[in-house]
Design an enzyme around this catalytic site. Structure first.
Site, PDB file in Angstrom:
ATOM      1  N   SER A  52     -10.357   0.185   3.749  1.00 20.05           N
ATOM      2  CA  SER A  52      -9.610   0.002   5.002  1.00 20.05           C
ATOM      3  C   SER A  52      -9.031   1.335   5.458  1.00 20.05           C
ATOM      4  CB  SER A  52      -8.448  -0.979   4.808  1.00 20.05           C
ATOM      5  OG  SER A  52      -8.923  -2.266   4.488  1.00 20.05           O
ATOM      6  N   GLU A  97      -4.056   4.092   6.299  1.00 21.48           N
ATOM      7  CA  GLU A  97      -3.897   3.944   4.840  1.00 21.48           C
ATOM      8  C   GLU A  97      -4.564   5.147   4.166  1.00 21.48           C
ATOM      9  OE1 GLU A  97      -5.124   0.104   3.136  1.00 21.48           O
ATOM     10  OE2 GLU A  97      -6.074   1.206   1.493  1.00 21.48           O
ATOM     11  N   ARG A 122       0.827  -1.231   0.000  1.00 21.59           N
ATOM     12  CA  ARG A 122       0.000   0.000   0.000  1.00 21.59           C
ATOM     13  C   ARG A 122       0.856   1.274   0.000  1.00 21.59           C
ATOM     14  NH1 ARG A 122      -3.233  -3.603  -0.549  1.00 21.59           N
ATOM     15  NH2 ARG A 122      -5.270  -3.774   0.457  1.00 21.59           N
TER      16      ARG A 122
HETATM   17  C1  LIG Z   1     -15.624   0.441  -0.591  1.00 24.74           C
HETATM   18  C2  LIG Z   1     -14.130   0.577  -0.782  1.00 24.74           C
HETATM   19  C3  LIG Z   1     -13.332  -0.539  -0.925  1.00 24.74           C
HETATM   20  C4  LIG Z   1     -11.951  -0.413  -1.099  1.00 24.74           C
HETATM   21  N1  LIG Z   1     -11.189  -1.538  -1.235  1.00 24.74           N
HETATM   22  C5  LIG Z   1      -9.867  -1.430  -1.427  1.00 24.74           C
HETATM   23  C6  LIG Z   1      -9.045  -2.584  -1.574  1.00 24.74           C
HETATM   24  O1  LIG Z   1      -9.498  -3.726  -1.540  1.00 24.74           O
HETATM   25  N2  LIG Z   1      -7.730  -2.417  -1.782  1.00 24.74           N
HETATM   26  C7  LIG Z   1      -7.155  -1.186  -1.839  1.00 24.74           C
HETATM   27  O2  LIG Z   1      -5.944  -1.109  -2.044  1.00 24.74           O
HETATM   28  N3  LIG Z   1      -7.892  -0.076  -1.667  1.00 24.74           N
HETATM   29  C8  LIG Z   1      -9.227  -0.153  -1.471  1.00 24.74           C
HETATM   30  N4  LIG Z   1      -9.978   0.976  -1.297  1.00 24.74           N
HETATM   31  C9  LIG Z   1      -9.319   2.284  -1.216  1.00 24.74           C
HETATM   32  C10 LIG Z   1      -9.206   3.025  -2.564  1.00 24.74           C
HETATM   33  O3  LIG Z   1     -10.246   2.639  -3.439  1.00 24.74           O
HETATM   34  C11 LIG Z   1      -7.853   2.787  -3.227  1.00 24.74           C
HETATM   35  O4  LIG Z   1      -6.791   3.272  -2.416  1.00 24.74           O
HETATM   36  C12 LIG Z   1      -7.769   3.454  -4.593  1.00 24.74           C
HETATM   37  O5  LIG Z   1      -6.610   3.019  -5.248  1.00 24.74           O
HETATM   38  C13 LIG Z   1      -7.728   4.992  -4.501  1.00 24.74           C
HETATM   39  O6  LIG Z   1      -7.885   5.501  -5.824  1.00 24.74           O
HETATM   40  P1  LIG Z   1      -8.508   6.943  -6.066  1.00 24.74           P
HETATM   41  O7  LIG Z   1      -8.480   7.202  -7.512  1.00 24.74           O
HETATM   42  O8  LIG Z   1      -9.807   7.045  -5.403  1.00 24.74           O
HETATM   43  O9  LIG Z   1      -7.444   7.854  -5.342  1.00 24.74           O
HETATM   44  P2  LIG Z   1      -7.740   9.091  -4.378  1.00 24.74           P
HETATM   45  O10 LIG Z   1      -8.390   8.619  -3.151  1.00 24.74           O
HETATM   46  O11 LIG Z   1      -8.377  10.183  -5.121  1.00 24.74           O
HETATM   47  O12 LIG Z   1      -6.231   9.526  -4.029  1.00 24.74           O
HETATM   48  C14 LIG Z   1      -5.398   8.694  -3.247  1.00 24.74           C
HETATM   49  C15 LIG Z   1      -3.968   9.288  -3.274  1.00 24.74           C
HETATM   50  O13 LIG Z   1      -3.444   9.168  -4.591  1.00 24.74           O
HETATM   51  C16 LIG Z   1      -3.120  10.459  -5.132  1.00 24.74           C
HETATM   52  N5  LIG Z   1      -3.488  10.430  -6.546  1.00 24.74           N
HETATM   53  C17 LIG Z   1      -4.679  10.034  -7.090  1.00 24.74           C
HETATM   54  N6  LIG Z   1      -4.596  10.059  -8.434  1.00 24.74           N
HETATM   55  C18 LIG Z   1      -3.346  10.493  -8.738  1.00 24.74           C
HETATM   56  C19 LIG Z   1      -2.644  10.725  -9.963  1.00 24.74           C
HETATM   57  N7  LIG Z   1      -3.213  10.558 -11.153  1.00 24.74           N
HETATM   58  N8  LIG Z   1      -1.370  11.148  -9.894  1.00 24.74           N
HETATM   59  C20 LIG Z   1      -0.762  11.335  -8.686  1.00 24.74           C
HETATM   60  N9  LIG Z   1      -1.373  11.159  -7.507  1.00 24.74           N
HETATM   61  C21 LIG Z   1      -2.641  10.721  -7.534  1.00 24.74           C
HETATM   62  C22 LIG Z   1      -3.922  11.459  -4.310  1.00 24.74           C
HETATM   63  O14 LIG Z   1      -3.290  12.725  -4.284  1.00 24.74           O
HETATM   64  C23 LIG Z   1      -3.928  10.784  -2.946  1.00 24.74           C
HETATM   65  O15 LIG Z   1      -2.726  11.031  -2.263  1.00 24.74           O
HETATM   66  C24 LIG Z   1     -11.362   0.876  -1.123  1.00 24.74           C
HETATM   67  C25 LIG Z   1     -12.168   2.014  -0.987  1.00 24.74           C
HETATM   68  C26 LIG Z   1     -13.542   1.879  -0.823  1.00 24.74           C
HETATM   69  C27 LIG Z   1     -14.402   3.113  -0.712  1.00 24.74           C
HETATM   70  C1  LIG Z   2     -10.244  -2.762   1.684  1.00 28.79           C
HETATM   71  C2  LIG Z   2      -8.932  -2.699   1.496  1.00 28.79           C
HETATM   72  O1  LIG Z   2      -8.142  -3.790   1.297  1.00 28.79           O
HETATM   73  C3  LIG Z   2      -8.425  -5.015   1.950  1.00 28.79           C
HETATM   74  C4  LIG Z   2      -8.738  -6.057   0.908  1.00 28.79           C
HETATM   75  O2  LIG Z   2      -9.892  -5.730   0.181  1.00 28.79           O
HETATM   76  C5  LIG Z   2      -8.939  -7.409   1.605  1.00 28.79           C
HETATM   77  C6  LIG Z   2      -9.208  -8.541   0.619  1.00 28.79           C
HETATM   78  O3  LIG Z   2      -8.038  -8.901  -0.011  1.00 28.79           O
HETATM   79  O4  LIG Z   2      -7.750  -7.724   2.359  1.00 28.79           O
HETATM   80  C7  LIG Z   2      -7.374  -6.767   3.348  1.00 28.79           C
HETATM   81  O5  LIG Z   2      -8.380  -6.622   4.326  1.00 28.79           O
HETATM   82  P1  LIG Z   2      -8.305  -7.503   5.653  1.00 28.79           P
HETATM   83  O6  LIG Z   2      -6.892  -7.840   6.001  1.00 28.79           O
HETATM   84  O7  LIG Z   2      -9.086  -6.816   6.692  1.00 28.79           O
HETATM   85  O8  LIG Z   2      -9.005  -8.822   5.171  1.00 28.79           O
HETATM   86  P2  LIG Z   2     -10.144  -9.682   5.816  1.00 28.79           P
HETATM   87  O9  LIG Z   2      -9.999 -11.020   5.185  1.00 28.79           O
HETATM   88  O10 LIG Z   2     -11.438  -8.993   5.744  1.00 28.79           O
HETATM   89  O11 LIG Z   2      -9.739  -9.773   7.368  1.00 28.79           O
HETATM   90  C8  LIG Z   2      -8.514 -10.353   7.812  1.00 28.79           C
HETATM   91  C9  LIG Z   2      -8.754 -11.095   9.132  1.00 28.79           C
HETATM   92  O12 LIG Z   2      -9.261 -10.195  10.105  1.00 28.79           O
HETATM   93  C10 LIG Z   2     -10.454 -10.721  10.679  1.00 28.79           C
HETATM   94  N1  LIG Z   2     -11.388  -9.637  11.012  1.00 28.79           N
HETATM   95  C11 LIG Z   2     -11.701  -8.709  10.045  1.00 28.79           C
HETATM   96  C12 LIG Z   2     -12.620  -7.717  10.335  1.00 28.79           C
HETATM   97  C13 LIG Z   2     -13.194  -7.669  11.613  1.00 28.79           C
HETATM   98  O13 LIG Z   2     -14.023  -6.802  11.945  1.00 28.79           O
HETATM   99  N2  LIG Z   2     -12.834  -8.594  12.525  1.00 28.79           N
HETATM  100  C14 LIG Z   2     -11.943  -9.588  12.244  1.00 28.79           C
HETATM  101  O14 LIG Z   2     -11.638 -10.406  13.114  1.00 28.79           O
HETATM  102  C15 LIG Z   2     -11.025 -11.671   9.623  1.00 28.79           C
HETATM  103  O15 LIG Z   2     -11.844 -12.643  10.198  1.00 28.79           O
HETATM  104  C16 LIG Z   2      -9.771 -12.234   8.988  1.00 28.79           C
HETATM  105  O16 LIG Z   2      -9.304 -13.327   9.727  1.00 28.79           O
HETATM  106  C17 LIG Z   2      -7.190  -5.407   2.730  1.00 28.79           C
HETATM  107  N3  LIG Z   2      -6.927  -4.416   3.750  1.00 28.79           N
HETATM  108  C18 LIG Z   2      -5.676  -4.086   4.086  1.00 28.79           C
HETATM  109  C19 LIG Z   2      -5.543  -3.040   5.136  1.00 28.79           C
HETATM  110  O17 LIG Z   2      -4.669  -4.559   3.587  1.00 28.79           O
HETATM  111  C20 LIG Z   2      -8.216  -1.424   1.435  1.00 28.79           C
HETATM  112  O18 LIG Z   2      -6.991  -1.439   1.347  1.00 28.79           O
HETATM  113  O19 LIG Z   2      -8.885  -0.359   1.469  1.00 28.79           O
END
Ligand SMILES: Cc1cc2nc3c(=O)[nH]c(=O)nc-3n(C[C@H](O)[C@H](O)[C@H](O)COP(=O)(O)OP(=O)(O)OC[C@H]3O[C@@H](n4cnc5c(N)ncnc54)[C@H](O)[C@@H]3O)c2cc1C
Ligand SMILES: C=C(O[C@H]1[C@H](O)[C@@H](CO)O[C@H](OP(=O)(O)OP(=O)(O)OC[C@H]2O[C@@H](n3ccc(=O)[nH]c3=O)[C@H](O)[C@@H]2O)[C@@H]1NC(C)=O)C(=O)O
Ligand SMILES: NC(=O)C1=CN([C@@H]2O[C@H](COP(=O)(O)OP(=O)(O)OC[C@H]3O[C@@H](n4cnc5c(N)ncnc54)[C@H](OP(=O)(O)O)[C@@H]3O)[C@@H](O)[C@H]2O)C=CC1
Length: 340
Positions: A259, A329, A200
């Site tokens: 997250s 994050e 990340r």
């Molecule tokens: C429901 C939900 C689920 C999510 N699940 C995940 C997940 O599973 N895994 C995960 O990694 N993230 C997850 N995220 C977080 C998020 O979607 C990611 O971090 C995503 O990559 C952010 O992209 P964005 O375009 O929205 O960036 P923004 O939030 O707009 O920006 C994030 C950062 O990147 C910079 N930035 C954005 N675009 C550019 C560019 N073109 N050039 C330079 N800098 C830039 C911004 O200045 C800021 O510092 C989730 C978010 C939500 C709401």
């Molecule tokens: C959503 C994000 O990314 C997510 C990504 O979608 C998922 C799926 O791959 O794996 C990560 O979640 P995570 O580590 O919480 O994955 P999960 O599988 O949901 O949880 C891990 C462990 O924590 C436990 N868990 C999770 C949530 C909770 O309330 N309680 C709990 O006990 C689960 O049971 C599991 O044993 C990423 N988060 C990070 C910080 O690395 C994001 O970065 O925004």
């Protein structure tokens, strides 16, 4: 490529408040057009609609360029007027202060193009393209590699900067190169090794407060290596499975940023927060999600300050119980008041 040409284009600005915008906007907002472009820079633009949390104040200035030239002209405009620059993708990993942001906010959302090259299996896409949309498109073509990215509601630029990931895959694994616009106006093509990736994290992540003058490097497009030639039904099935897993483990029913904290090896932040007894804990409209404790959701009417206070509370409580400092994050930008 230098942007001296773009600089020449923005030396003069013209056209201020228009009748149309006066009727659309009751605030003192005004619109300026970069010379020789139809690219509008708007003042006092509310950012809450541009972040997934649906919170945040106004940008002093806001622009959403539709092509590289307009992007370069926007950066040059900021430079000339000594405005700090904040880059906004889909705003799905951002917490913007209720007080808004000084300077120029540049949204990359309208930078759009995509090309799937069947000869090389490479996908070249502009920074504003939606990651989940690309994941579904790749699946429908029978191209493997992006199944994991479904459900991540960000742009290509945001994903490259954040090293977005899920299900043991991440952007760094498939990135061939990213094109970035440097503050000096040059365009560079960087390999993942040059970008320097870890969990990340990447060197493209800038300082989190737009208080300094200047501009971070801006991702303009990226090329990913995928694997074409699979039965689309199989890739679609895997993609749907990932989406379904998310819907059952993560709260998609309320605004969030995904997250909030990075997982502190060897723990998962969600587990730590749940074990600390914080599931459901609420400050104002911000709540530790019942379905997943590493998500803070906006239950309605939350302010950025509520979310910020909840983040601080979680950090303090987890530190007290586990002696672990959770690292956010989410990018918190603008001014926030730490609790006394
Ligand atoms: C429901 C939900 C689920 C999510 N699940 C995940 C997940 O599973 N895994 C995960 O990694 N993230 C997850 N995220 C977080 C998020 O979607 C990611 O971090 C995503 O990559 C952010 O992209 P964005 O375009 O929205 O960036 P923004 O939030 O707009 O920006 C994030 C950062 O990147 C910079 N930035 C954005 N675009 C550019 C560019 N073109 N050039 C330079 N800098 C830039 C911004 O200045 C800021 O510092 C989730 C978010 C939500 C709401
Ligand atoms: C959503 C994000 O990314 C997510 C990504 O979608 C998922 C799926 O791959 O794996 C990560 O979640 P995570 O580590 O919480 O994955 P999960 O599988 O949901 O949880 C891990 C462990 O924590 C436990 N868990 C999770 C949530 C909770 O309330 N309680 C709990 O006990 C689960 O049971 C599991 O044993 C990423 N988060 C990070 C910080 O690395 C994001 O970065 O925004
Ligand atoms: N909690 C929050 O704060 C936020 C949550 N979200 C949620 O994030 C989620 C992202 O979901 P995700 O599925 O990844 O992408 P989306 O639902 O955003 O869909 C992206 C594209 O993929 C296509 N698509 C979606 N589902 C399928 C399918 N089953 N088969 C084929 N094509 C499909 C859609 O095409 P078409 O329209 O042609 O069907 C659409 O153009 C959404 O549910 C959104 O509501 C988004 C922002 C913030």
């Amino acid at each position: 490529m230098k942007i001296s040409q773009a600089a020449a284009n923005v030396c003069t600005i013209f056209a201020s408040t228009t009748q149309k915008q006066e009727t659309e906007d009751s605030s003192d907002s005004k619109i300026i057009y970069l010379k020789d472009t139809d690219c509008a820079i708007k003042s006092q633009a509310s950012l809450s609609a541009f972040t997934s949390y649906r919170v945040g104040g106004a940008a002093q200035w806001y622009v959403a360029p539709r092509n590289l030239e307009a992007l370069q002209a926007s950066v040059e405009y900021a430079k000339e007027h000594e405005l700090p620059v904040t880059i906004l993708g889909a705003g799905s990993n951002l917490l913007v202060s209720d007080r808004g942001l000084p300077g120029l906010v540049i949204s990359t959302r309208h930078l759009r193009h995509s090309h799937f090259d069947p000869q090389t299996g490479q996908l070249t896409v502009a920074a504003g393209e939606s990651i989940p949309t690309l994941a579904w498109e790749a699946a429908k073509l029978g191209w493997q590699g992006l199944e994991w990215a479904v459900g991540i509601p960000g742009t290509v630029g945001g994903a490259v900067v954040m090293n977005a990931g899920a299900h043991n895959s991440c952007i760094a694994d498939m990135l061939v190169s990213a094109e970035v616009l440097s503050p000096d106006g040059t365009l560079e093509t960087l390999t993942p090794a040059q970008i320097g990736y870890s969990y990340r994290s990447s060197s493209l992540q800038s300082s989190e407060s737009p208080t300094e003058k200047g501009c971070q490097r801006i991702v303009t497009q990226a090329t990913f290596q995928l694997q074409p030639g699979t039965d689309p039904a199989l890739v679609l099935a895997a993609t749907k499975q990932h989406k379904q897993h998310r819907l059952t483990t993560q709260p998609y029913n309320f605004p969030s940023c995904g997250s909030v904290f990075r997982n502190p090896t060897p723990y998962s932040a969600g587990w730590l927060i749940e074990q600390t007894g914080l599931k459901g804990y609420q400050i104002g409209g911000a709540q530790v999600a019942l379905l997943h404790a590493n998500f803070i959701v906006n239950r309605g009417g939350a302010k950025a300050s509520d979310i910020f206070s909840l983040i601080s509370h979680i950090q303090q409580q987890v530190k007290e119980h586990w002696s672990i400092c959770l690292q956010p994050e989410v990018k918190m930008i603008g001014e926030f008041q730490a609790a006394g």
